[in-house]
Design an enzyme around this catalytic site. Sequence first.
Site, PDB file in Angstrom:
ATOM      1  N   GLY A 198       2.636   2.197  10.805  1.00 40.23           N
ATOM      2  CA  GLY A 198       3.557   3.322  10.657  1.00 40.23           C
ATOM      3  C   GLY A 198       4.267   3.699  11.951  1.00 40.23           C
ATOM      4  O   GLY A 198       4.876   4.763  12.044  1.00 40.23           O
ATOM      5  N   GLU A 222      -6.671   4.467   7.872  1.00 37.40           N
ATOM      6  CA  GLU A 222      -6.526   5.916   7.645  1.00 37.40           C
ATOM      7  C   GLU A 222      -7.806   6.510   7.065  1.00 37.40           C
ATOM      8  O   GLU A 222      -8.138   7.670   7.308  1.00 37.40           O
ATOM      9  CB  GLU A 222      -5.302   6.168   6.751  1.00 37.40           C
ATOM     10  CG  GLU A 222      -4.013   5.976   7.548  1.00 37.40           C
ATOM     11  CD  GLU A 222      -2.904   5.281   6.809  1.00 37.40           C
ATOM     12  OE1 GLU A 222      -2.883   5.305   5.558  1.00 37.40           O
ATOM     13  OE2 GLU A 222      -2.028   4.686   7.483  1.00 37.40           O
ATOM     14  N   LYS A 264       0.088   4.256  -0.191  1.00 34.41           N
ATOM     15  CA  LYS A 264      -0.554   5.423   0.443  1.00 34.41           C
ATOM     16  C   LYS A 264      -0.333   6.675  -0.431  1.00 34.41           C
ATOM     17  O   LYS A 264      -0.283   6.556  -1.649  1.00 34.41           O
ATOM     18  CB  LYS A 264      -0.052   5.595   1.884  1.00 34.41           C
ATOM     19  CG  LYS A 264      -0.187   4.284   2.686  1.00 34.41           C
ATOM     20  CD  LYS A 264       0.024   4.432   4.159  1.00 34.41           C
ATOM     21  CE  LYS A 264      -0.144   3.063   4.818  1.00 34.41           C
ATOM     22  NZ  LYS A 264      -0.064   3.125   6.262  1.00 34.41           N
ATOM     23  N   SER A 316       3.576  -2.174  10.249  1.00 30.00           N
ATOM     24  CA  SER A 316       5.038  -2.215  10.450  1.00 30.00           C
ATOM     25  C   SER A 316       5.665  -3.546  10.031  1.00 30.00           C
ATOM     26  O   SER A 316       6.571  -4.050  10.698  1.00 30.00           O
ATOM     27  CB  SER A 316       5.403  -1.871  11.894  1.00 30.00           C
ATOM     28  OG  SER A 316       5.009  -0.535  12.195  1.00 30.00           O
ATOM     29  N   ASN A 335       0.872  -1.184   0.000  1.00 27.24           N
ATOM     30  CA  ASN A 335       0.000   0.000   0.000  1.00 27.24           C
ATOM     31  C   ASN A 335       0.906   1.230   0.000  1.00 27.24           C
ATOM     32  O   ASN A 335       1.529   1.535   1.022  1.00 27.24           O
ATOM     33  CB  ASN A 335      -0.895  -0.045   1.246  1.00 27.24           C
ATOM     34  CG  ASN A 335      -1.730   1.215   1.397  1.00 27.24           C
ATOM     35  OD1 ASN A 335      -1.778   2.059   0.496  1.00 27.24           O
ATOM     36  ND2 ASN A 335      -2.384   1.346   2.537  1.00 27.24           N
TER      37      ASN A 335
HETATM   38  P1  13P Z   1       3.113   0.356   7.616  1.00 26.62           P
HETATM   39  O1  13P Z   1       3.645  -0.940   7.032  1.00 26.62           O
HETATM   40  O2  13P Z   1       3.830   1.557   7.142  1.00 26.62           O
HETATM   41  O3  13P Z   1       3.015   0.252   9.111  1.00 26.62           O
HETATM   42  O4  13P Z   1       1.609   0.518   7.083  1.00 26.62           O
HETATM   43  C1  13P Z   1       0.731  -0.551   7.172  1.00 26.62           C
HETATM   44  C2  13P Z   1      -0.481  -0.251   6.391  1.00 26.62           C
HETATM   45  O5  13P Z   1      -1.257   0.623   6.756  1.00 26.62           O
HETATM   46  C3  13P Z   1      -0.710  -0.974   5.144  1.00 26.62           C
HETATM   47  O6  13P Z   1      -1.985  -0.757   4.652  1.00 26.62           O
END
Ligand code: 13P
Length: 253
Positions: free
Chosen positions: A175, A99, A11, A215, A9
């Site tokens: 995150g 999110e 984002k 993470s 992802n």
């Molecule tokens: P991170 O791997 O950056 O923690 O994000 C996880 C996530 O939200 C994947 O959709």
Amino acid sequence: MSKPFVAGNWKMNTDSRGGIELAERIACGSLEIVSKKVTVAVCPPFVYLGAVANALRASSVAVGAQNMYFESKGAFTGEISASMLKDIGCTYVLCGHSERRHVIGETDELINKKVVAAVSGGLLPILCVGELLAEREASQTEKVITRQMKNGLAGLSAEKVLAVTVAYEPVWAIGTGRTATQQQAQQVHDFIRRLVAEMYDDQTAAEIRILYGGSVKPGNAADLMSQQDIDGLLVGGASLNADDFLAIIQAAV
Ligand code: 13P
């Protein structure tokens, strides 16, 4: 267990050149393992979906969107439909990412409309569920997951629900560098599978794919994947680095 599934992802990151380069490096680096042993998808921002889908056309790496709208067309300024996503080469779509739930304010009801519209539009939704830290600390994890699962999948038959992949993403692990331990993740994955058995039947529960996200890094991917009910990984930050994402794909096989 079904073939492992690793999705990245992206984002709200990358730019057009960087996104294409990242996609090409992933396609090239995963050439031998993807399709045979592991399903891989990347989810770039809307505006780069077409270019990334084009760059991945000859590869086995699939493309997913990070969101969609539930209506098929019409006066919905700024929104994108399932058929538009299909049209430009998307296979998957994330629905209810934390999110979108907690920053944008999406409700279970809205997310359910998206999941149902994605399935009927021929996309494979990835329904994200997960508790906040305060909810975990108040022992509300199972209650929150039950609500998100029951509301998110409302109206889908056992046959249709198998188009859905569930992603368990504890919000406190996203995150933050604070991954759930493999035991914590397995415990919730097992709970989700039992919940699906209760909502549908044992076979559906055995077949539905449940990913872990939060993470995920090259150093913890294999441990997470060693758990019985973890069928794959949804990767945020580490999916923006081709070497890290490829190492996670390798660890998932
Ligand atoms: P991170 O791997 O950056 O923690 O994000 C996880 C996530 O939200 C994947 O959709």
